[in-house]
Design a protein around this motif. Sequence first.
Motif, PDB file in Angstrom:
ATOM      1  N   THR A  88       0.975  -1.241  -0.020  1.00 42.02           N
ATOM      2  CA  THR A  88       0.047  -0.135   0.038  1.00 42.02           C
ATOM      3  C   THR A  88       1.029   1.237   0.020  1.00 42.02           C
ATOM      4  OG1 THR A  88      -1.834  -1.099   1.181  1.00 42.02           O
ATOM      5  CG2 THR A  88      -1.774   1.419   1.202  1.00 42.02           C
ATOM      6  N   LYS A  89       0.405   2.171  -0.743  1.00 41.66           N
ATOM      7  CA  LYS A  89       1.160   3.402  -0.938  1.00 41.66           C
ATOM      8  C   LYS A  89       0.421   4.442   0.250  1.00 41.66           C
ATOM      9  CE  LYS A  89       2.662   3.131  -5.696  1.00 41.66           C
ATOM     10  NZ  LYS A  89       2.893   3.743  -7.075  1.00 41.66           N
ATOM     11  N   VAL A  90       1.196   5.015   0.918  1.00 43.74           N
ATOM     12  CA  VAL A  90       0.552   5.738   2.223  1.00 43.74           C
ATOM     13  C   VAL A  90       0.930   7.337   1.947  1.00 43.74           C
ATOM     14  CG1 VAL A  90       0.356   6.287   4.484  1.00 43.74           C
ATOM     15  CG2 VAL A  90       0.543   3.744   3.728  1.00 43.74           C
ATOM     16  N   PHE A  91      -0.049   8.329   2.101  1.00 44.23           N
ATOM     17  CA  PHE A  91       0.079   9.632   1.865  1.00 44.23           C
ATOM     18  C   PHE A  91      -0.273  10.240   2.923  1.00 44.23           C
ATOM     19  CE2 PHE A  91      -0.294   7.752  -2.292  1.00 44.23           C
ATOM     20  CZ  PHE A  91       0.699   8.366  -3.151  1.00 44.23           C
ATOM     21  N   TYR A  92       0.295  10.738   3.781  1.00 43.03           N
ATOM     22  CA  TYR A  92       0.118  11.410   4.977  1.00 43.03           C
ATOM     23  C   TYR A  92       0.194  12.997   4.744  1.00 43.03           C
ATOM     24  CZ  TYR A  92       0.059  12.728   9.982  1.00 43.03           C
ATOM     25  OH  TYR A  92      -0.238  13.129  11.448  1.00 43.03           O
ATOM     26  N   LEU A  93      -1.153  13.573   4.653  1.00 39.14           N
ATOM     27  CA  LEU A  93      -1.069  15.119   4.329  1.00 39.14           C
ATOM     28  C   LEU A  93      -1.387  15.808   5.602  1.00 39.14           C
ATOM     29  CD1 LEU A  93      -3.614  15.100   1.465  1.00 39.14           C
ATOM     30  CD2 LEU A  93      -1.185  14.439   1.383  1.00 39.14           C
ATOM     31  N   ARG A  94      -0.612  16.929   5.981  1.00 38.93           N
ATOM     32  CA  ARG A  94      -0.655  17.628   7.094  1.00 38.93           C
ATOM     33  C   ARG A  94      -1.999  18.406   7.206  1.00 38.93           C
ATOM     34  NH1 ARG A  94      -1.555  22.925   8.024  1.00 38.93           N
ATOM     35  NH2 ARG A  94      -0.304  24.279   9.160  1.00 38.93           N
ATOM     36  N   GLY A  95      -2.220  18.455   8.559  1.00 39.21           N
ATOM     37  CA  GLY A  95      -3.719  19.185   8.986  1.00 39.21           C
ATOM     38  C   GLY A  95      -3.234  20.295   9.765  1.00 39.21           C
ATOM     39  N   ASN A  96      -4.116  21.012  10.422  1.00 40.79           N
ATOM     40  CA  ASN A  96      -3.956  22.117  11.342  1.00 40.79           C
ATOM     41  C   ASN A  96      -3.416  21.513  12.787  1.00 40.79           C
ATOM     42  OD1 ASN A  96      -6.951  21.670  11.144  1.00 40.79           O
ATOM     43  ND2 ASN A  96      -7.023  22.605  12.729  1.00 40.79           N
ATOM     44  N   HIS A  97      -4.110  20.523  13.074  1.00 33.61           N
ATOM     45  CA  HIS A  97      -3.485  20.060  14.326  1.00 33.61           C
ATOM     46  C   HIS A  97      -2.209  19.173  14.408  1.00 33.61           C
ATOM     47  CE1 HIS A  97      -7.262  20.790  17.282  1.00 33.61           C
ATOM     48  NE2 HIS A  97      -7.693  20.814  15.972  1.00 33.61           N
ATOM     49  N   ASP A  98      -1.749  18.759  13.253  1.00 38.02           N
ATOM     50  CA  ASP A  98      -0.483  18.144  12.917  1.00 38.02           C
ATOM     51  C   ASP A  98       0.364  19.048  12.198  1.00 38.02           C
ATOM     52  OD1 ASP A  98      -1.864  17.469  10.626  1.00 38.02           O
ATOM     53  OD2 ASP A  98      -2.004  15.180  11.172  1.00 38.02           O
ATOM     54  N   ASP A  99       0.505  20.263  12.354  1.00 39.81           N
ATOM     55  CA  ASP A  99       1.006  21.223  11.659  1.00 39.81           C
ATOM     56  C   ASP A  99       2.685  21.286  12.130  1.00 39.81           C
ATOM     57  OD1 ASP A  99       0.984  22.221  14.333  1.00 39.81           O
ATOM     58  OD2 ASP A  99       0.138  24.211  13.628  1.00 39.81           O
ATOM     59  N   GLY A 110      10.378   5.447   1.244  1.00 37.79           N
ATOM     60  CA  GLY A 110       9.813   4.095   0.729  1.00 37.79           C
ATOM     61  C   GLY A 110       8.436   4.456   0.258  1.00 37.79           C
ATOM     62  N   ASN A 111       7.303   3.686   0.755  1.00 43.17           N
ATOM     63  CA  ASN A 111       5.992   3.834   0.435  1.00 43.17           C
ATOM     64  C   ASN A 111       5.298   4.815   1.260  1.00 43.17           C
ATOM     65  OD1 ASN A 111       6.245   1.952  -1.319  1.00 43.17           O
ATOM     66  ND2 ASN A 111       4.537   0.730  -1.094  1.00 43.17           N
ATOM     67  N   LEU A 112       5.793   5.477   1.992  1.00 45.42           N
ATOM     68  CA  LEU A 112       5.341   6.628   2.752  1.00 45.42           C
ATOM     69  C   LEU A 112       5.608   8.035   2.543  1.00 45.42           C
ATOM     70  CD1 LEU A 112       3.822   7.722   5.170  1.00 45.42           C
ATOM     71  CD2 LEU A 112       5.871   7.557   6.548  1.00 45.42           C
TER      72      LEU A 112
END
Length: 301
Positions: A88-99, A110-112
Motif C-alpha cells: 500500500t502507498k501511504v500519503f500523510y497530508l498535513r492538517g492544522n492539528h499536526d502542523d 519508501g511507500n510513505l
Amino acid sequence: MIFGVYIEIKTRSVKTKFKTIVVSDVHLGTKGSKAKEISRFLKMYECENLILNGDIIDGWQLKKSGSWKRKHTRFFNRIIKMIENSGTKVFYLRGNHDDFLDQILPLQIGNLSIQLDMIYESNGKKYFITHGDVFDSITTNLRWIAYIGDVGYTFLLWLNRVVNYYRYKRGLPYFSLSKYVKGKVKSAVSYIDQYEEELAKMAKAKGCDGIICGHIHKAENRMIDGIEYLNSGDWVETMSALAEDHEGNWQLIYYNEINFKSSEDHVILPVQNPTHQIIPFKEVSFNKSDDPDLENPSFRL
C-alpha cells in the motif's frame, strides 16, 4: 452404526479490496480518538493507496493535556503492515492539528509520503486533496481564536462522553451532542455551507473534477456546481472513511454499519477416526505477543 464427528472452524473471508481509502481527523493523543476502531477498520480492507488527510496526530492536545497510548502506536503499526503485506502507498497530508509536520515537509520514505496536499488522478478524473484548514480564515489568520474553539470543542466531546455513558446505561442509542449543536447553531451551518462551496471553487480553479477534504468532521459525498465534493468525516464522532473502487466510484463507509461478524466464515469439517484424533481448542489471550498489531514491525518509519 457409524457416528460422524464434526468440528466447526473459523476462516477469514477474502478482504474487500479498494483502489483508495481516505481517512482524516483521527486526533491521536486525545481521549476522544477512536484509535482501536480505526485500526480494526483498516484490518478489514486492502487498498492500493491510503490517504491520511490531516489531523491524524493531535499535536495541539499533546502539548497540553493529551497523552500517547499503546492503541495510538497500534494504528501506525497497522499502516506499516499494510505497506509490508499489500504494498500500500501511504500519503500523510498535513492538517492544522499536526502542523508540526511543516518542519519536515515534503518527505518520502519508501511507500510513505508526507506532504501538504496532492492532486490525485483516477479513471480519467482529477481530485484536489487537502485537509481543508487552509481555507479556514479563523485557523489561518487568527490562530488564538482557533485554539479557543479547540478548547470548547474538547469540552463538548467530554460532555458527549458523559451523556452517552448514561444513555448506554439506559439502553439508548449513541447520540452525537456536538453534531446536534453544530446543526442547531445557524452560524455553524452557514460556515459549513460556505466551507464546502469555497473548496469546490478551489478545485474548479485547479482544473480538477473533485475535491477531497476533512477538517470539519462532517462526512459528505455530493455535487456542488459540477464539482464532486467528498469529505471523509472523522474518527472522533462519525467514524467514517471514503473508499474508491477500481471503477472510480466513491462511497462513504461508516464503522457502525460494518458487519464484522460476516468477515468470518464458519466451515464444518468431518473428523476422521475421532477416537484417535484430538483437536484441542486454540487458546486465546490478550498478551501483547498475541496481537500482530502490537508486535514490532520489521522496519520503522
